[in-house]
Design a protein around this motif. Structure first.
Motif, PDB file in Angstrom:
ATOM      1  N   THR A 245     -21.680   2.207  22.546  1.00 28.48           N
ATOM      2  CA  THR A 245     -20.687   2.914  21.735  1.00 28.48           C
ATOM      3  C   THR A 245     -19.365   3.028  22.487  1.00 28.48           C
ATOM      4  O   THR A 245     -18.290   2.805  21.919  1.00 28.48           O
ATOM      5  N   GLU A 246     -19.436   3.371  23.773  1.00 25.35           N
ATOM      6  CA  GLU A 246     -18.218   3.590  24.553  1.00 25.35           C
ATOM      7  C   GLU A 246     -17.397   2.322  24.717  1.00 25.35           C
ATOM      8  O   GLU A 246     -16.160   2.366  24.612  1.00 25.35           O
ATOM      9  N   VAL A 247     -18.038   1.183  24.976  1.00 27.60           N
ATOM     10  CA  VAL A 247     -17.251  -0.031  25.176  1.00 27.60           C
ATOM     11  C   VAL A 247     -16.561  -0.448  23.883  1.00 27.60           C
ATOM     12  O   VAL A 247     -15.411  -0.894  23.891  1.00 27.60           O
ATOM     13  N   LEU A 248     -17.236  -0.264  22.744  1.00 26.10           N
ATOM     14  CA  LEU A 248     -16.595  -0.583  21.463  1.00 26.10           C
ATOM     15  C   LEU A 248     -15.503   0.419  21.130  1.00 26.10           C
ATOM     16  O   LEU A 248     -14.460   0.048  20.579  1.00 26.10           O
TER      17      LEU A 248
ATOM     18  N   LYS B  26     -13.014   1.343  27.846  1.00 31.03           N
ATOM     19  CA  LYS B  26     -13.095  -0.093  27.609  1.00 31.03           C
ATOM     20  C   LYS B  26     -13.727  -0.828  28.789  1.00 31.03           C
ATOM     21  O   LYS B  26     -14.399  -1.845  28.604  1.00 31.03           O
ATOM     22  N   THR B  27     -13.499  -0.317  30.001  1.00 33.93           N
ATOM     23  CA  THR B  27     -13.978  -1.029  31.187  1.00 33.93           C
ATOM     24  C   THR B  27     -14.850  -0.180  32.093  1.00 33.93           C
ATOM     25  O   THR B  27     -15.982  -0.545  32.405  1.00 33.93           O
ATOM     26  N   ALA B  28     -14.336   0.969  32.529  1.00 30.71           N
ATOM     27  CA  ALA B  28     -15.026   1.741  33.571  1.00 30.71           C
ATOM     28  C   ALA B  28     -16.432   2.148  33.158  1.00 30.71           C
ATOM     29  O   ALA B  28     -17.382   2.026  33.938  1.00 30.71           O
ATOM     30  N   ALA B  29     -16.575   2.621  31.923  1.00 36.06           N
ATOM     31  CA  ALA B  29     -17.872   3.155  31.504  1.00 36.06           C
ATOM     32  C   ALA B  29     -18.951   2.082  31.507  1.00 36.06           C
ATOM     33  O   ALA B  29     -20.051   2.302  32.023  1.00 36.06           O
ATOM     34  N   TYR B  30     -18.659   0.904  30.963  1.00 34.12           N
ATOM     35  CA  TYR B  30     -19.727  -0.095  30.859  1.00 34.12           C
ATOM     36  C   TYR B  30     -19.781  -1.030  32.067  1.00 34.12           C
ATOM     37  O   TYR B  30     -20.732  -1.801  32.215  1.00 34.12           O
ATOM     38  N   THR B  31     -18.788  -0.937  32.956  1.00 37.90           N
ATOM     39  CA  THR B  31     -18.805  -1.776  34.141  1.00 37.90           C
ATOM     40  C   THR B  31     -19.511  -1.097  35.307  1.00 37.90           C
ATOM     41  O   THR B  31     -20.285  -1.725  36.039  1.00 37.90           O
ATOM     42  N   VAL B  32     -19.252   0.197  35.501  1.00 39.47           N
ATOM     43  CA  VAL B  32     -19.788   0.887  36.676  1.00 39.47           C
ATOM     44  C   VAL B  32     -20.582   2.139  36.296  1.00 39.47           C
ATOM     45  O   VAL B  32     -21.753   2.283  36.662  1.00 39.47           O
TER      46      VAL B  32
END
Length: 370
Positions: free
Chosen positions: A181-184, A211-217
């Motif tokens: 949900t967060e990345v979208l 867009k980046t931080a949540a789903y990357t790290v």
């Protein structure tokens, strides 16, 4: 040749696996995608050829950061048992990344990724070369949307078919759902920001977070910790580290999008300026009182024909305004905050060697050149 990660009984050897975790992730992805190809061939050979394109894209590059952070979230929380199952589960994050990149390139109308044509550009060209009917640009976009969708669907399948026990799946499910949900949501906020010309610094940072931080790290660490059954203090520390480091990672990406070497990044010089990305660099520029110097940067934004001289002038203006130094300072502060969360005096005790590896990853994520 990468080191064999198996011991003599055919089980994963942790030490060998962790010496080249990205290679182990790539091997898991290759095995999984080969199995899915058999499914696509049963539907249609043409569909299998299209998903071959997705497989090449997923397997041909990338740092495997998301599975790596998820792995070390698992290890930090004391994970040791069934490493092969956990490796297969966290490798599914690369398919989330595949979806995000294919769709992001389409949204940004990017021509290249990792020095190669993007998925929509490649299918646009195939349409033109084959002289098919209809609009080749719309066709390329349609194929990219569908391949991004299949990557997202297969990510779910790979996670749930990895062999995790039901309790681990139950712990992981809310984290996985929140991450998707967060990345979208972050992508939506980015698109909306462009449409509304919302270039406030707080907006740029919010987009970076989701867009980046949540789903990357942040969420990969959270996912790994959940798989290991981490306590609340460990989860909180890892998420703090992940949130701050993830934003620092994106800010480094923003700098590389303007100042990166195309031979290293695989994208044209100044590509973020050409695409008109509303990064923190741009937000700080628009808020700067020196309007004459800021205008040098402003004129480059969204210009698809931006030349080398204009890129060089914009780079000089960004330095003159001091916004490059400002972003660098934020990266330093965020990285220090992240490290304090997992290695500071008040940090919970994380299982070794996770604290050292998380420190190494922080350096790799924020001092990179591509």
């Amino acid at each position: 040749m990468p080191e064999d990660p198996f011991d003599t009984d055919g089980r994963y050897d942790l030490a060998s696996l962790e010496r080249d975790l990205p290679a182990a992730v790539t091997a898991e992805l290759a095995d999984y995608l080969a199995g899915r190809r058999r499914d696509t061939v049963e539907v249609a050979e043409e569909f299998a050829e299209a998903t071959d394109d997705l497989a090449r894209f997923v397997l041909s590059g990338g740092k495997r950061l998301r599975p790596t952070f998820a792995w070390w979230g698992w290890r930090a929380a004391g994970g040791l048992d069934e490493p092969g199952t956990v490796l297969r589960a966290v490798s599914a994050l690369e398919l989330i990344q595949g979806c995000a990149l294919v769709h992001d390139d389409l949204i940004d109308d990017s021509a290249t990724r990792r020095g190669e044509p993007t998925v929509h550009a490649r299918w646009d060209r195939r349409h033109r070369e084959a002289r098919w009917t209809g609009d080749p640009t719309r066709f390329g976009a349609a194929v990219a949307i569908l391949l991004g969708d299949i990557s997202l669907a297969w990510a779910d399948d790979m996670l749930h078919e990895a062999g995790l026990d039901p309790a681990a799946i139950a712990r992981a499910r809310p984290v996985w759902q929140a991450m998707r949900t967060e990345v979208l949501a972050g992508q939506f906020l980015d698109v909306r920001g462009h449409a509304t010309s919302d270039s406030r610094p707080e907006t740029a940072l919010r987009i970076s977070r989701y867009k980046t931080a949540a789903y990357t790290v942040e969420r990969p660490l959270h996912l790994g910790a959940a798989l290991a059954g981490a306590d609340d203090a460990t989860v909180a520390a890892l998420r703090h580290y992940g949130r701050d480091l993830g934003i620092a990672f994106q800010l480094r990406d923003d700098l590389l999008g303007v100042f990166g070497d195309p031979a290293v990044t695989g994208k044209p010089a100044g590509d973020d300026l050409r695409e008109g990305k509303l990064t923190l660099l741009v937000a700080l520029t628009r808020a700067h009182p020196d309007r004459a110097t800021a205008a040098v940067v402003e004129r480059t934004l969204g210009d698809p024909d931006l030349g080398a001289d204009a890129v060089a002038a914009a780079r000089e203006a960004l330095h003159t305004l001091g916004v490059v130094d400002d972003v660098e300072a934020r990266i330093t502060e965020l990285t220090a905050s992240a490290l304090d969360a997992v290695r500071g005096a008040d940090a919970p005790a994380l299982a070794p060697p996770a604290p050292e590896r998380l420190a190494d990853l922080a350096v790799a994520a924020t001092r990179r050149v591509r």
